[in-house]
Design a protein around this motif. Structure first.
Motif, mmCIF file in Angstrom:
data_model
loop_
_atom_site.group_PDB
_atom_site.id
_atom_site.type_symbol
_atom_site.label_atom_id
_atom_site.label_comp_id
_atom_site.label_asym_id
_atom_site.label_seq_id
_atom_site.Cartn_x
_atom_site.Cartn_y
_atom_site.Cartn_z
ATOM 1 N N ILE A 129 4.168 9.698 -14.892
ATOM 2 C CA ILE A 129 3.265 10.465 -13.602
ATOM 3 C C ILE A 129 3.965 9.585 -12.585
ATOM 4 N N THR A 130 4.532 10.038 -11.493
ATOM 5 C CA THR A 130 4.780 9.591 -10.193
ATOM 6 C C THR A 130 3.824 9.705 -9.275
ATOM 7 N N ARG A 131 4.101 8.876 -8.207
ATOM 8 C CA ARG A 131 3.285 8.990 -6.893
ATOM 9 C C ARG A 131 3.205 10.415 -6.571
ATOM 10 N N GLU A 132 4.339 10.827 -6.494
ATOM 11 C CA GLU A 132 4.446 12.439 -5.720
ATOM 12 C C GLU A 132 3.310 13.379 -6.877
ATOM 13 N N GLU A 133 3.757 13.155 -8.144
ATOM 14 C CA GLU A 133 3.080 14.117 -8.966
ATOM 15 C C GLU A 133 1.492 13.766 -8.635
ATOM 16 N N GLN A 150 -5.003 9.570 3.949
ATOM 17 C CA GLN A 150 -6.077 8.946 2.780
ATOM 18 C C GLN A 150 -5.513 9.383 1.412
ATOM 19 N N LEU A 151 -4.981 10.413 1.467
ATOM 20 C CA LEU A 151 -4.123 10.746 0.161
ATOM 21 C C LEU A 151 -3.143 9.929 -0.482
ATOM 22 N N ASP A 152 -2.344 9.506 0.608
ATOM 23 C CA ASP A 152 -1.370 8.516 0.312
ATOM 24 C C ASP A 152 -1.745 7.272 -0.136
ATOM 25 N N LYS A 153 -2.886 6.762 0.333
ATOM 26 C CA LYS A 153 -3.578 5.545 0.182
ATOM 27 C C LYS A 153 -4.046 5.661 -1.244
ATOM 28 N N ILE A 154 -4.600 6.631 -1.534
ATOM 29 C CA ILE A 154 -5.295 6.724 -2.877
ATOM 30 C C ILE A 154 -4.303 6.679 -3.948
ATOM 31 N N ALA A 155 -3.129 7.660 -3.708
ATOM 32 C CA ALA A 155 -1.954 7.699 -4.517
ATOM 33 C C ALA A 155 -1.434 6.258 -4.805
ATOM 34 N N ASP A 156 -1.170 5.711 -3.700
ATOM 35 C CA ASP A 156 -0.512 4.232 -3.781
ATOM 36 C C ASP A 156 -1.443 3.318 -4.411
ATOM 37 N N ARG A 157 -2.641 3.279 -4.382
ATOM 38 C CA ARG A 157 -3.453 2.300 -4.932
ATOM 39 C C ARG A 157 -3.549 2.697 -6.656
ATOM 40 N N THR A 158 -3.711 3.870 -6.938
ATOM 41 C CA THR A 158 -3.898 4.546 -8.145
ATOM 42 C C THR A 158 -2.538 3.844 -8.812
ATOM 43 N N ILE A 159 -1.277 4.440 -8.516
ATOM 44 C CA ILE A 159 -0.057 3.824 -9.199
ATOM 45 C C ILE A 159 -0.035 2.340 -9.249
ATOM 46 N N GLU A 160 -0.469 1.683 -8.307
ATOM 47 C CA GLU A 160 -0.150 0.127 -8.320
ATOM 48 C C GLU A 160 -1.093 -0.393 -9.178
ATOM 49 N N GLU A 161 -2.374 -0.143 -9.242
ATOM 50 C CA GLU A 161 -3.265 -0.431 -10.455
ATOM 51 C C GLU A 161 -2.984 -0.142 -11.817
ATOM 52 N N ALA A 162 -2.306 1.277 -11.998
ATOM 53 C CA ALA A 162 -1.905 1.548 -13.398
ATOM 54 C C ALA A 162 -0.864 1.243 -13.884
ATOM 55 N N ASP A 163 0.334 1.083 -13.051
ATOM 56 C CA ASP A 163 1.717 0.679 -13.336
ATOM 57 C C ASP A 163 2.128 -0.748 -13.673
ATOM 58 N N GLY A 168 7.072 1.877 -10.968
ATOM 59 C CA GLY A 168 6.869 2.994 -9.808
ATOM 60 C C GLY A 168 6.277 4.268 -10.315
ATOM 61 N N ARG A 169 5.986 4.205 -11.825
ATOM 62 C CA ARG A 169 5.551 5.524 -12.497
ATOM 63 C C ARG A 169 4.704 5.038 -13.457
ATOM 64 N N ILE A 170 3.846 5.794 -13.915
ATOM 65 C CA ILE A 170 2.958 5.452 -14.891
ATOM 66 C C ILE A 170 3.293 6.332 -16.205
ATOM 67 N N SER A 171 3.456 5.415 -17.355
ATOM 68 C CA SER A 171 3.656 6.065 -18.519
ATOM 69 C C SER A 171 2.505 6.327 -19.373
ATOM 70 N N PHE A 172 2.483 7.124 -20.657
ATOM 71 C CA PHE A 172 1.318 7.414 -21.049
ATOM 72 C C PHE A 172 0.685 6.333 -21.506
ATOM 73 N N GLU A 173 1.303 5.246 -22.005
ATOM 74 C CA GLU A 173 0.445 3.966 -22.489
ATOM 75 C C GLU A 173 -0.020 3.443 -21.319
ATOM 76 N N GLU A 174 0.567 3.308 -20.331
ATOM 77 C CA GLU A 174 -0.124 2.691 -19.110
ATOM 78 C C GLU A 174 -1.558 3.498 -18.632
ATOM 79 N N PHE A 175 -1.217 4.800 -18.733
ATOM 80 C CA PHE A 175 -2.379 5.865 -18.414
ATOM 81 C C PHE A 175 -3.596 5.593 -19.167
ATOM 82 N N CYS A 176 -3.169 5.437 -20.665
ATOM 83 C CA CYS A 176 -4.184 5.120 -21.604
ATOM 84 C C CYS A 176 -5.036 3.780 -21.236
ATOM 85 N N LYS A 177 -4.109 2.830 -20.911
ATOM 86 C CA LYS A 177 -5.012 1.704 -20.802
ATOM 87 C C LYS A 177 -5.563 1.490 -19.223
#
Length: 194
Positions: A129-133, A150-163, A168-177
């Motif tokens: 899952i990328t930031r753009e997705e 606001q959309l950009d900030k939420i996306a950036d923070r979500t990717i930053e916390e999960a990645d 720069g992207r979220i794998s399935f394992e990172e998503f599960c975590k």
């Protein structure tokens, strides 16, 4: 209609589907009736458009993604023309049964439910899952209720916390975590009538 639809579904098929999915006989017969009502052309299979015509999906901002995930989960069993037969339809619905920890249903565990959610975000189906997705899905859910900033900030923070591996992207394992504290078993369950 109830009796006619159950006559078209053989007892042996019901038994096999019940063992695979843990739906009981009555639930399978009801689901078969629903399958027949969705199969408006009486083709014996459902296409993407058939599912998009379900009223609850038609009004859901993620309806299109839910249908895509539905077909993706059917995966290897599905033909190249993206058609679901009844057995495939029921197997995917089994992902949404409430989890009964006393039983081992291989189709609706926590990881399976997370896989369904992950597939909804992984728009290009590359396993990440990328930031753009994430922004596309988030925008579908909130639309004009938040600004682009606001959309950009939420996306950036979500990717930053999960990645976790910072690629720069979220794998399935990172998503599960990232979803560890979410009660996905409850949130992605539908109570099927008996």
């Amino acid at each position: 209609m109830g009796n006619n639809s159950s006559l078209m579904l053989r007892d042996e098929e019901i038994d096999v589907i019940s063992k695979e999915t843990e739906f009981n006989r009555n639930q399978i017969v009801r689901l078969y009736s629903r399958f027949l009502s969705l199969d408006k052309k009486a083709q014996g299979f459902l296409e993407r458009e058939d599912l998009l015509n379900v009223p609850e999906l038609a009004v859901n901002p993620l309806g299109d993604r839910i249908v895509d995930a539905f077909f993706t989960l059917a995966g290897d069993e599905i033909d190249n023309e993206k058609r679901l037969n009844f057995r495939q339809f029921v197997r995917v619905l089994a992902f949404f049964q409430p989890v009964d920890r006393s039983k081992k249903n291989s189709l609706n565990g926590r990881r399976d439910k997370l896989k369904f959610a992950f597939i909804m975000y992984d728009l290009n189906k590359n396993g990440y899952i990328t930031r753009e997705e994430f922004k596309v899905i988030l925008n579908s859910m909130v639309g004009a209720n938040i600004t682009t900033d606001q959309l950009d900030k939420i996306a950036d923070r979500t990717i930053e916390e999960a990645d976790v591996d910072h690629d720069g992207r979220i794998s399935f394992e990172e998503f599960c975590k990232a979803m560890e504290k979410t009660d996905i078993e409850e949130k992605m369950s539908i109570r099927f009538l008996n």
